[in-house]
Design an enzyme around this catalytic site. Structure first.
Site, short mmCIF file in Angstrom:
data_model
loop_
_atom_site.label_atom_id
_atom_site.label_comp_id
_atom_site.label_asym_id
_atom_site.label_seq_id
_atom_site.Cartn_x
_atom_site.Cartn_y
_atom_site.Cartn_z
N CYS A 272 0.78 -0.69 0.19
CA CYS A 272 0.34 0.22 0.23
C CYS A 272 0.72 1.10 -0.16
CB CYS A 272 -1.04 0.02 1.33
SG CYS A 272 -2.28 1.06 1.05
N PHE A 315 -4.07 6.41 -4.01
CA PHE A 315 -2.88 7.37 -5.13
C PHE A 315 -1.95 5.52 -5.72
CE2 PHE A 315 -2.61 10.22 -1.93
CZ PHE A 315 -2.42 11.43 -2.71
N HIS A 355 -3.85 -5.41 0.87
CA HIS A 355 -2.96 -6.21 1.98
C HIS A 355 -3.34 -7.10 2.16
CE1 HIS A 355 -4.30 -1.53 3.74
NE2 HIS A 355 -4.17 -1.73 2.60
N GLU A 357 -2.67 -9.52 4.30
CA GLU A 357 -2.79 -9.23 5.94
C GLU A 357 -4.21 -10.14 5.64
OE1 GLU A 357 -4.69 -6.67 6.67
OE2 GLU A 357 -3.26 -6.81 4.97
#
Length: 388
Positions: A272, A315, A355, A357
């Site tokens: 990220c 972004f 992400h 996780e």
């Protein structure tokens, strides 16, 4: 809650569009960038994700709060959003893990919310015109007055919000994913090896740290402005660059630190914000997306293998600015073909825009933690062989 007890609330966007509904959570006034999240689950993880600092989150799923909140599902010490927007709110949750209702939780942490508005219309507006600032208020119910405050607030582009969420002090994280929630028990068995990882905290989520610990990592979490020399003094096996909020181009300390760390040629893994900062350190540029990617079902990949991923970002890396001589694109977002992953062609350095996780979200990308550990194991094997 009966209608007679409901407190009126007003939402005004920067373009002057207004929505009237009812308050949930804290009363008062809050201003931030209005963005939407399409996930059907995981609202507590979303609310406590530091990547949402500075933003008001619109939940597209129409029912919010049915399972309440509990301490185990927090991704940080408190909610990080500026506010929340929902269609319907549950004031009396029903779940065996629930410790508190969502409205009471937000009230405790002074986070205002508005419900009872047409969230589908608001989502379509953001998709058409892009994310924009907005304000929620229970005390300013005049549209023109609230609009004036909204239009005076700074835009997300150019904002460094990392300083608001990074840890003020160094700490060590050793807690793995608890056994009842471990979804990859075979891969996380690590033969007793321990790897020291320094995690640069741009706004890290707890479950990212848990996944690193589950894969045998002793994680030392350091503030975002920690110099490279101090990081290398820990003699890490690898370096992790965390998620975080705001405009990555403004995190100049972090970019310079990563540039210096690249010279060490140690394994490096970014996600990220960490992905964007790594891209900047490698020589690329970033740009602001129209309305970003926020949800649990974003397809990412290149060929043959596709991952369904959890994403939350405004972004992205400009692919035309990547130095193709030594960096390659590893993943694309298959909805809009934006860069979702990069890797160094000769060094054990890689990053993804999503992400892995899975908190909240699918587990497709958990292998990336294993890949990071394998890169540290390989370097340790080579180093030990050279010493002998």
């Amino acid at each position: 809650m009966s209608l007679s007890d409901a407190i009126p609330a007003l939402l005004v966007l920067a373009d002057g569009t207004a929505y009237r509904g009812w308050s949930f959570g804290a009363t008062g006034t809050t201003i931030g960038e209005v963005v939407f999240n399409t996930g059907m689950t995981g609202y507590q993880e979303v609310l406590t994700d530091p990547s949402y600092c500075g933003q008001i989150v619109l939940f597209t799923y129409p029912e919010l709060g049915n399972t309440g909140v509990n301490p185990e599902d927090e991704e940080s010490v408190r909610p990080q959003v500026r506010g929340a927007i929902a269609r319907n709110i549950c004031h009396k949750p029903s779940n065996w893990r629930s410790a508190q209702s969502l409205p009471d939780y937000l009230k405790q942490h002074q986070i205002p919310g508005i419900h009872g508005i047409d969230t589908r219309a608001l989502t379509r507006k953001i998709r058409q015109f892009g994310a924009m600032n907005g304000g929620i208020s229970t005390e300013i119910l005049d549209e023109a007055e609230l609009l004036e405050q909204v239009q005076e607030s700074p835009n997300m582009a150019g904002l460094n919000l990392v300083r608001e969420v990074t840890t003020p002090t160094v700490y060590e994280w050793l807690e793995p994913t608890i056994a009842d929630w471990e979804f990859n028990p075979e891969s996380v068995s690590n033969g007793g090896e321990t790897f020291t990882v320094v995690a640069i905290d741009f706004g890290v989520k707890r479950n990212i740290l848990r996944r690193l610990a589950s894969y045998g990592c002793r994680v030392i979490v350091v503030p975002a402005n920690t110099p490279a020399a101090e990081i290398l003094n820990y003699n890490p096996d690898g370096i992790f660059l965390s998620n975080g909020p705001g405009d990555p181009a403004t995190v100049t300390d972090g970019i310079e630190t990563v540039k210096a760390l690249l010279e060490s040629q140690k394994p490096m893994f970014g996600i990220c914000m960490g992905h964007q900062i790594l891209g900047q350190a490698l020589g690329a540029e970033t740009f602001k997306l129209k309305f970003g990617h926020r949800g649990l079902n974003q397809p990412a990949g290149l060929q043959q293998r596709i991952e369904i991923t959890s994403q939350n970002h405004s972004f992205a890396i400009n692919p035309d600015t990547l130095p193709g001589s030594f960096v390659e694109i590893s993943h694309l977002n298959l909805n809009d073909r934006t860069v979702a992953g990069v890797r160094h062609k000769s060094l054990p350095i890689f990053s993804v825009q999503y992400h892995p996780e899975a908190s909240p979200g699918p587990h497709d990308a958990d292998y990336l933690f294993e890949q990071f550990v394998q890169s540290m194991r390989s370097l340790r094997t080579v180093t030990n062989a050279e010493v002998r």
